[in-house]
Write a protein that holds these residues in place. Sequence first.
Motif, mmCIF file in Angstrom:
data_model
loop_
_atom_site.group_PDB
_atom_site.id
_atom_site.type_symbol
_atom_site.label_atom_id
_atom_site.label_comp_id
_atom_site.label_asym_id
_atom_site.label_seq_id
_atom_site.Cartn_x
_atom_site.Cartn_y
_atom_site.Cartn_z
ATOM 1 N N LEU A 59 3.937 37.922 73.135
ATOM 2 C CA LEU A 59 4.563 38.946 73.973
ATOM 3 C C LEU A 59 5.639 38.337 74.860
ATOM 4 O O LEU A 59 6.732 38.920 75.027
ATOM 5 C CB LEU A 59 3.487 39.635 74.819
ATOM 6 N N ALA A 60 5.384 37.151 75.416
ATOM 7 C CA ALA A 60 6.399 36.479 76.240
ATOM 8 C C ALA A 60 7.614 36.089 75.414
ATOM 9 O O ALA A 60 8.757 36.191 75.883
ATOM 10 C CB ALA A 60 5.778 35.253 76.906
ATOM 11 N N ALA A 94 14.951 35.712 66.141
ATOM 12 C CA ALA A 94 13.651 35.423 66.745
ATOM 13 C C ALA A 94 12.994 36.701 67.268
ATOM 14 O O ALA A 94 11.773 36.875 67.150
ATOM 15 C CB ALA A 94 13.821 34.413 67.880
ATOM 16 N N LEU A 95 13.777 37.580 67.833
ATOM 17 C CA LEU A 95 13.234 38.840 68.346
ATOM 18 C C LEU A 95 12.644 39.689 67.224
ATOM 19 O O LEU A 95 11.533 40.223 67.351
ATOM 20 C CB LEU A 95 14.336 39.609 69.070
ATOM 21 N N VAL A 96 13.358 39.804 66.114
ATOM 22 C CA VAL A 96 12.901 40.653 65.012
ATOM 23 C C VAL A 96 11.651 40.072 64.345
ATOM 24 O O VAL A 96 10.642 40.765 64.149
ATOM 25 C CB VAL A 96 14.031 40.845 63.979
ATOM 26 N N VAL A 97 11.697 38.779 64.011
ATOM 27 C CA VAL A 97 10.572 38.167 63.291
ATOM 28 C C VAL A 97 9.330 38.087 64.178
ATOM 29 O O VAL A 97 8.218 38.444 63.755
ATOM 30 C CB VAL A 97 10.967 36.775 62.776
ATOM 31 N N THR A 98 9.493 37.632 65.403
ATOM 32 C CA THR A 98 8.342 37.520 66.303
ATOM 33 C C THR A 98 7.784 38.894 66.659
ATOM 34 O O THR A 98 6.562 39.060 66.770
ATOM 35 C CB THR A 98 8.739 36.766 67.575
ATOM 36 N N GLY A 99 8.644 39.874 66.832
ATOM 37 C CA GLY A 99 8.161 41.220 67.092
ATOM 38 C C GLY A 99 7.370 41.789 65.933
ATOM 39 O O GLY A 99 6.349 42.466 66.133
ATOM 40 N N ALA A 100 7.820 41.505 64.705
ATOM 41 C CA ALA A 100 7.079 41.973 63.534
ATOM 42 C C ALA A 100 5.712 41.300 63.435
ATOM 43 O O ALA A 100 4.697 41.951 63.143
ATOM 44 C CB ALA A 100 7.892 41.707 62.265
ATOM 45 N N LEU A 101 5.642 39.995 63.698
ATOM 46 C CA LEU A 101 4.363 39.294 63.670
ATOM 47 C C LEU A 101 3.432 39.778 64.775
ATOM 48 O O LEU A 101 2.217 39.916 64.562
ATOM 49 C CB LEU A 101 4.587 37.786 63.806
ATOM 50 N N LEU A 102 3.980 40.044 65.941
ATOM 51 C CA LEU A 102 3.167 40.587 67.031
ATOM 52 C C LEU A 102 2.574 41.937 66.653
ATOM 53 O O LEU A 102 1.399 42.218 66.930
ATOM 54 C CB LEU A 102 4.005 40.707 68.302
ATOM 55 N N LEU A 103 3.361 42.772 66.013
ATOM 56 C CA LEU A 103 2.877 44.075 65.572
ATOM 57 C C LEU A 103 1.790 43.932 64.510
ATOM 58 O O LEU A 103 0.767 44.623 64.549
ATOM 59 C CB LEU A 103 4.045 44.907 65.034
ATOM 60 N N LEU A 104 1.986 43.021 63.566
ATOM 61 C CA LEU A 104 1.000 42.819 62.505
ATOM 62 C C LEU A 104 -0.321 42.296 63.059
ATOM 63 O O LEU A 104 -1.399 42.772 62.687
ATOM 64 C CB LEU A 104 1.549 41.845 61.460
ATOM 65 N N PHE A 105 -0.251 41.319 63.951
ATOM 66 C CA PHE A 105 -1.468 40.719 64.481
ATOM 67 C C PHE A 105 -2.193 41.645 65.454
ATOM 68 O O PHE A 105 -3.420 41.707 65.463
ATOM 69 C CB PHE A 105 -1.140 39.393 65.179
ATOM 70 N N SER A 106 -1.460 42.364 66.276
ATOM 71 C CA SER A 106 -2.094 43.229 67.274
ATOM 72 C C SER A 106 -2.728 44.459 66.650
ATOM 73 O O SER A 106 -3.679 45.018 67.206
ATOM 74 C CB SER A 106 -1.073 43.655 68.326
#
Length: 211
Positions: A59-60, A94-106
């Motif tokens: 999230l950070a 970084a925003l797009v890839v990390t945001g997608a991983l955050l959505l998948l994991f959460s």
Amino acid sequence: MRNGDDLEGFDGEASSASMISAASSPYQPTTEPVSQRRGLGGLRCDPDYLRGALGRLKLAEVLLALTAFICIETIMECSPCEGLYFFEFVSCSALVVTGALLLLFSLNLHTRIPQINWNLTDLVNTGLSTFFFFIASVVLAALNHKTGAEIAAVVFGFLATAVYAVNTFLAVQKWRLSSRQQSSRQSSDYIRARTESREVVHRPEIQRLDA
């Protein structure tokens, strides 16, 4: 002709038989809750992941990458512009890839695709983001014109680099732990298969039955 008692007994036997046949029938109406069925209705948030260290770091990272991207987008003039364009590309990616991983994991969506090694995927993303954010921040710091937006972008870029570096360290530990567990599970399965094969060889009665 049957009297009334015989008819009542016959009806009781028929009802009992119908109840038994209905109970043993495989075509029973499902009682599975709607929330447990697959599909979009089965999506649920995982608060444990968001409260954990990896979830907070993700999230950070999203917030820092978004802030750095907004800062770099407010710059209207640049000369040379190569450092600005590179920083813009790194922060957006970084925003797009990390945001997608955050959505998948959460939302636990990664559990529906077990063919992908998600621990290794997260490690590769955090490692590459750490490296490219550091390079982009250094280049932008060397080529900027000391404007407020450029200084803010550089600061958030180095902050994002630090957070991604911590996440990379934790991702390496998690990946090593999962690799050890998988190797130990495979070795235990191999030992159990060898033991079962030896038991079959040393039991001639099983061989005679197979023959």
